[in-house]
Design a protein around this motif. Structure first.
Motif, mmCIF file in Angstrom:
data_model
loop_
_atom_site.group_PDB
_atom_site.id
_atom_site.type_symbol
_atom_site.label_atom_id
_atom_site.label_comp_id
_atom_site.label_asym_id
_atom_site.label_seq_id
_atom_site.Cartn_x
_atom_site.Cartn_y
_atom_site.Cartn_z
ATOM 1 N N GLU A 170 -4.820 -4.884 -5.009
ATOM 2 C CA GLU A 170 -3.763 -4.124 -4.336
ATOM 3 C C GLU A 170 -4.033 -2.626 -4.420
ATOM 4 O O GLU A 170 -3.699 -1.879 -3.498
ATOM 5 C CB GLU A 170 -2.396 -4.467 -4.932
ATOM 6 C CG GLU A 170 -1.972 -5.895 -4.623
ATOM 7 C CD GLU A 170 -0.527 -6.214 -4.996
ATOM 8 O OE1 GLU A 170 0.084 -5.438 -5.755
ATOM 9 O OE2 GLU A 170 -0.033 -7.253 -4.529
ATOM 10 N N GLY A 171 -4.631 -2.179 -5.520
ATOM 11 C CA GLY A 171 -4.981 -0.773 -5.676
ATOM 12 C C GLY A 171 -5.897 -0.291 -4.556
ATOM 13 O O GLY A 171 -5.848 0.864 -4.152
ATOM 14 N N PHE A 172 -6.742 -1.212 -4.059
ATOM 15 C CA PHE A 172 -7.660 -0.860 -2.976
ATOM 16 C C PHE A 172 -7.076 -1.189 -1.598
ATOM 17 O O PHE A 172 -7.799 -1.253 -0.607
ATOM 18 C CB PHE A 172 -9.006 -1.562 -3.176
ATOM 19 C CG PHE A 172 -9.893 -0.856 -4.166
ATOM 20 C CD1 PHE A 172 -10.849 0.053 -3.741
ATOM 21 C CD2 PHE A 172 -9.757 -1.067 -5.533
ATOM 22 C CE1 PHE A 172 -11.662 0.722 -4.638
ATOM 23 C CE2 PHE A 172 -10.561 -0.404 -6.444
ATOM 24 C CZ PHE A 172 -11.517 0.495 -6.008
ATOM 25 N N GLY A 173 -5.770 -1.425 -1.552
ATOM 26 C CA GLY A 173 -5.117 -1.578 -0.258
ATOM 27 C C GLY A 173 -5.279 -2.936 0.392
ATOM 28 O O GLY A 173 -5.073 -3.065 1.601
ATOM 29 N N ARG B 149 -5.820 5.955 -7.255
ATOM 30 C CA ARG B 149 -5.755 4.623 -7.877
ATOM 31 C C ARG B 149 -5.644 4.740 -9.386
ATOM 32 O O ARG B 149 -4.869 4.014 -10.019
ATOM 33 C CB ARG B 149 -7.012 3.819 -7.516
ATOM 34 C CG ARG B 149 -6.992 3.317 -6.112
ATOM 35 C CD ARG B 149 -8.290 2.628 -5.689
ATOM 36 N NE ARG B 149 -8.251 2.469 -4.246
ATOM 37 C CZ ARG B 149 -9.195 2.892 -3.404
ATOM 38 N NH1 ARG B 149 -10.308 3.451 -3.862
ATOM 39 N NH2 ARG B 149 -9.037 2.744 -2.108
ATOM 40 N N GLN C 280 -9.947 7.201 -5.248
ATOM 41 C CA GLN C 280 -10.160 6.682 -6.601
ATOM 42 C C GLN C 280 -9.249 7.384 -7.613
ATOM 43 O O GLN C 280 -8.726 6.754 -8.526
ATOM 44 C CB GLN C 280 -11.624 6.863 -7.021
ATOM 45 C CG GLN C 280 -12.593 5.975 -6.265
ATOM 46 C CD GLN C 280 -12.551 4.526 -6.725
ATOM 47 O OE1 GLN C 280 -11.659 3.766 -6.348
ATOM 48 N NE2 GLN C 280 -13.510 4.122 -7.550
ATOM 49 N N VAL D 87 0.854 -1.188 0.000
ATOM 50 C CA VAL D 87 0.000 0.000 0.000
ATOM 51 C C VAL D 87 0.889 1.238 0.000
ATOM 52 O O VAL D 87 1.773 1.379 0.841
ATOM 53 C CB VAL D 87 -0.920 0.016 1.243
ATOM 54 C CG1 VAL D 87 -1.845 1.230 1.215
ATOM 55 C CG2 VAL D 87 -1.718 -1.272 1.331
ATOM 56 N N LEU E 182 -1.540 4.268 -8.088
ATOM 57 C CA LEU E 182 -1.093 4.056 -6.703
ATOM 58 C C LEU E 182 -1.994 3.056 -5.987
ATOM 59 O O LEU E 182 -3.171 2.908 -6.315
ATOM 60 C CB LEU E 182 -1.109 5.390 -5.948
ATOM 61 C CG LEU E 182 -0.057 6.405 -6.423
ATOM 62 C CD1 LEU E 182 -0.503 7.825 -6.110
ATOM 63 C CD2 LEU E 182 1.299 6.114 -5.781
ATOM 64 N N ASN E 183 -1.435 2.369 -5.014
ATOM 65 C CA ASN E 183 -2.211 1.481 -4.159
ATOM 66 C C ASN E 183 -2.642 2.263 -2.924
ATOM 67 O O ASN E 183 -1.796 2.788 -2.200
ATOM 68 C CB ASN E 183 -1.386 0.258 -3.754
ATOM 69 C CG ASN E 183 -1.071 -0.635 -4.942
ATOM 70 O OD1 ASN E 183 -1.718 -0.544 -5.973
ATOM 71 N ND2 ASN E 183 -0.078 -1.493 -4.784
ATOM 72 N N VAL E 184 -3.930 2.321 -2.708
ATOM 73 C CA VAL E 184 -4.490 3.273 -1.745
ATOM 74 C C VAL E 184 -5.446 2.597 -0.772
ATOM 75 O O VAL E 184 -6.348 1.869 -1.187
ATOM 76 C CB VAL E 184 -5.278 4.379 -2.487
ATOM 77 C CG1 VAL E 184 -5.798 5.420 -1.491
ATOM 78 C CG2 VAL E 184 -4.429 5.019 -3.562
ATOM 79 N N GLU E 185 -5.243 2.846 0.490
ATOM 80 C CA GLU E 185 -6.229 2.447 1.490
ATOM 81 C C GLU E 185 -6.923 3.713 1.979
ATOM 82 O O GLU E 185 -6.276 4.732 2.226
ATOM 83 C CB GLU E 185 -5.534 1.741 2.653
ATOM 84 C CG GLU E 185 -6.505 1.301 3.736
ATOM 85 C CD GLU E 185 -5.830 0.515 4.870
ATOM 86 O OE1 GLU E 185 -4.687 0.046 4.681
ATOM 87 O OE2 GLU E 185 -6.454 0.412 5.937
ATOM 88 N N THR E 186 -8.234 3.651 2.095
ATOM 89 C CA THR E 186 -8.986 4.800 2.586
ATOM 90 C C THR E 186 -9.378 4.555 4.036
ATOM 91 O O THR E 186 -9.885 3.484 4.368
ATOM 92 C CB THR E 186 -10.284 4.992 1.772
ATOM 93 O OG1 THR E 186 -9.997 4.800 0.389
ATOM 94 C CG2 THR E 186 -10.865 6.376 2.003
#
Lengths: 456, 456
Positions: B33-36, A380, A377, A357, A384-388
């Motif tokens: 992975e994009g969504f973490g 992404r 979004q 991430v 990029l790999n994104v955690e919200t």
């Protein structure tokens, strides 16, 4: 309540380690594909009858058998006996023989899957482990040039893995057998002598020499000495390797053929730009007794010789004699990645600093949720790999979470930043904070990420 | 000689299909992975005692058991009974319970591995197949916001896979159960009615209605009618989905909670920029009887409804009650990729045009070998996948091979080109030939490759 646990002898990883492991798998795969190898996957189980044509012996005693299931039995299906694959070579032989008419030869395939062996429980020994294999299979014949290309693949793989300096050690079975012939050692006696020489590291030169001139072998002292001298040949650098091959003197036709192929392989490696520090000849390498027939390879980490060979293989005459009348010579190598990873981790050489991430999009209050989702979004879409963060927490907690998880960037949009159309970014790796226009955030973080990745 | 063949019920692919399959796997993984989501892999086998805590029933009868091996028996080890995993959910439950103290919650994991079920042999049914799963696991609690994020992941996956228009269909178990409550249908009767409504597609509305008002159920005609009307609710577009939820009228507190969560999910999807054509409410979806407790999802290809749901899942209350006293609610989805790939291939929707190999470096005569090897290495360093022709053949044969293998470019260096420091390139995809300075070859081919990839 049942105690949750894995069976003994498997390696299961926590996410940080799994990410590091997957990066190694990806690197190996990318390199194999770079050299034009094509992917193959085979089922985890094969028909026992098909899998166990060979050997019997130790291998077969380590095989896991798979039992028919109740549902199929009830349905009255006659159930063939199944067994888990214990390597990727037998499945490759079955695959190539089965699909012979649909494949183009020379067939270059890579395969990276787990295999199963009922090894005795022991630290660092696994009953389930990844093998990462490449092979080139010819039909009827396969030029020795393919053997020369293989060390270039090995070199590329371990350079890309970045686990320290390594040396690809090479020998040639024809050189070995030709040398034995020249000493009057023939047939099965060659195997016995090879087996003995294989113990050099373990038993030491004196003990091995004693055995060779002892009753069992009965070799003359000077023959034993020449054997010992031969198997202690190691080269340092390209010119030295060639010189040491020359210095072996004249030999039988088989010996000369082996020497010519070794020389040619050295020249091809130079043509491919493989640095000479990366390879050497080592005339003690034999790699098993009956399987290999030409070039053989072992690879060792210069700083960790105790780990042993991390990538081995060689040339063989016939891949699939049990399944087809076609002659299918080949050359290949295998990396036992599970064991290698375990050893690297023991030696503290696995880098688990970075999560997969890249960014945590922080959330300060509920009102910011939809904006955080939209921003995530966009990041992404930028790659990029994104955690919200979906529920608001204290910012310090969010930063602490990101830090522990190895997430490098935290994107924070407080009221001030929002008013300016900007986002504050904490770079936890560098310990810096900066502000960037929201529209530029994705691009900026991508650039930062690439810069860090390309640093030595 | 043994006939080389795979066991029945497995899907083994030739390299061209394997490349296409791997591209799908890679795309799904990149999106997860994009969504973490973090990677997890578990062993192919679990202790039977641990794996088979649940159910019994159909699942257990489909389980493959793994037998101890001779070597271990001989060594006198006491051998635990093993079984192959039949899904990725039970291993996840075991993993999370086992590593509870080492994981950060909410724990977002993806897992893409093969699972094993002794299904009856049938076309398009597999005994070994890939599942691609994501789950978010909370400790004690998990906000419904996580349920709202899941359809955005589904949308991103199937958009990236590019296999045609699709619709994510959503329902909510609380809405369902609340609606039943409102009609006076309680407890286990809810399950029976759900099971019956699940047959709407197969049996048709009239037959299902007959059953509901018949002796077994004994529902009043107007109750049956309201059930039928409810389960036939489908929306088209965002506003319509909200309107149809409103139009359901007032209900029990459970009903209202389900409706609120569905509404919130719809709003979050809009905030995330998921186009409204991509999702809908479909109040007939139930997804099994006891497991799911909140949002449930199914995904269908608009042009191929006969394929059924290609990605399903939902919210559940407690992942690992058999292994830990901690309450671990979660939400997740699963893609059965082996079956999906098989169906897409049957429908002619799998693109196998391009090999993973970008370039064949041709070889016209032996004198050119070292140059061809060096050129191949330079192209690899530029990021291309390169096969080197190691033995000279007629150029027409080399071109034919590349064409059949799906290799787009063939790099040819004849005497004329060599004199100019140039290379001739055949672009087999476009049917063109051009010449380029050798130093620019890598960059040129990379650009060409990216251009073609970004074309619609």
């Amino acid at each position: 309540m049942i105690k949750p646990r894995t069976p003994p002898g498997v390696m299961e990883l926590l996410p940080r380690d799994q990410i590091a492991f997957d990066r190694m798998l990806d690197t190996i795969r990318r390199t194999f594909e770079g050299f034009g190898f094509l992917p193959v996957e085979t089922p985890v189980f094969e028909l026992s009858e098909v899998l166990l044509t060979k050997s019997g012996g130790e291998t077969e005693r380590q095989v896991y058998f798979v039992q028919s299931t109740g549902a199929l039995e009830k349905a009255g299906e006659s159930l063939p006996e199944l067994a888990l694959r214990f390597d990727l070579t037998v499945p490759l032989a079955r695959y190539v023989a089965e699909h012979e008419r649909e494949l183009a030869f020379p067939f270059r395939r890579y395969q990276m899957q787990r295999v199963y062996r009922g090894e005795r429980a022991q630290r660092g020994r696994f009953r389930e482990f990844y093998q990462c294999d490449i092979d080139v299979i010819g039909k009827d014949a396969l030029s020795p040039r393919y053997d020369a290309e293989i060390p270039a693949v090995i070199h590329a793989v371990f350079t890309a893995l970045g686990i320290g300096a390594f040396t690809i050690q090479m020998n040639h079975r024809k050189l070995l057998r030709g040398f034995f012939e020249g000493l009057g050692i023939e047939g099965s006696r060659q195997d016995a002598v090879l087996r003995e020489l294989d113990k050099l590291d373990k038993r030491g030169a004196d003990a091995v020499r004693e055995t060779l001139i002892g009753e069992g072998f009965g070799l003359a002292a000077d023959v034993a000495d020449r054997l010992m001298a031969f198997s202690q040949v190691r080269s340092e650098g390209h010119a030295d390797a060639l010189a040491r091959l020359d210095a072996l003197g004249a030999g039988t036709p088989l010996f000369e053929q082996g020497r010519d192929e070794l020389r040619a392989a050295l020249e091809r490696l130079r043509a491919m730009g493989v640095p000479e520090s990366g390879y050497a000849i080592n005339l003690s390498i034999a790699r098993g007794l009956d399987y290999y027939t030409g070039m053989v390879y072992e690879t060792t980490l210069d700083a960790h010789p105790q780990i042993g060979s991390i990538c081995s293989g060689g040339r063989y005459d016939d891949l699939a004699g049990h399944y087809t009348k076609s002659k299918l010579p080949g050359v290949g190598i295998s990396i036992g990645l599970t064991r290698l990873f375990w050893q690297l981790r023991e030696a503290g050489l696995v880098d688990t600093a970075d999560s997969s991430v890249d960014v945590l999009v922080a959330l300060l209050d509920d009102a910011g949720l939809d904006h955080a989702l939209a921003l995530s979004q966009r990041l992404r879409a930028a790659g990029l790999n994104v955690e919200t963060q979906l529920e608001p927490r204290k910012l310090a907690k969010q930063l602490q979470y990101a830090d522990r998880a190895g997430i490098r960037f935290v994107a924070i949009r407080g009221e001030d930043e929002a008013a300016r159309g900007a986002v504050a970014v904490k770079d936890l790796r560098r310990g810096e904070q900066f502000e960037v226009a929201e529209d530029d955030l994705g691009r900026t973080l991508l650039v930062e990420r690439e810069q860090l990745r390309s640093m030595p």
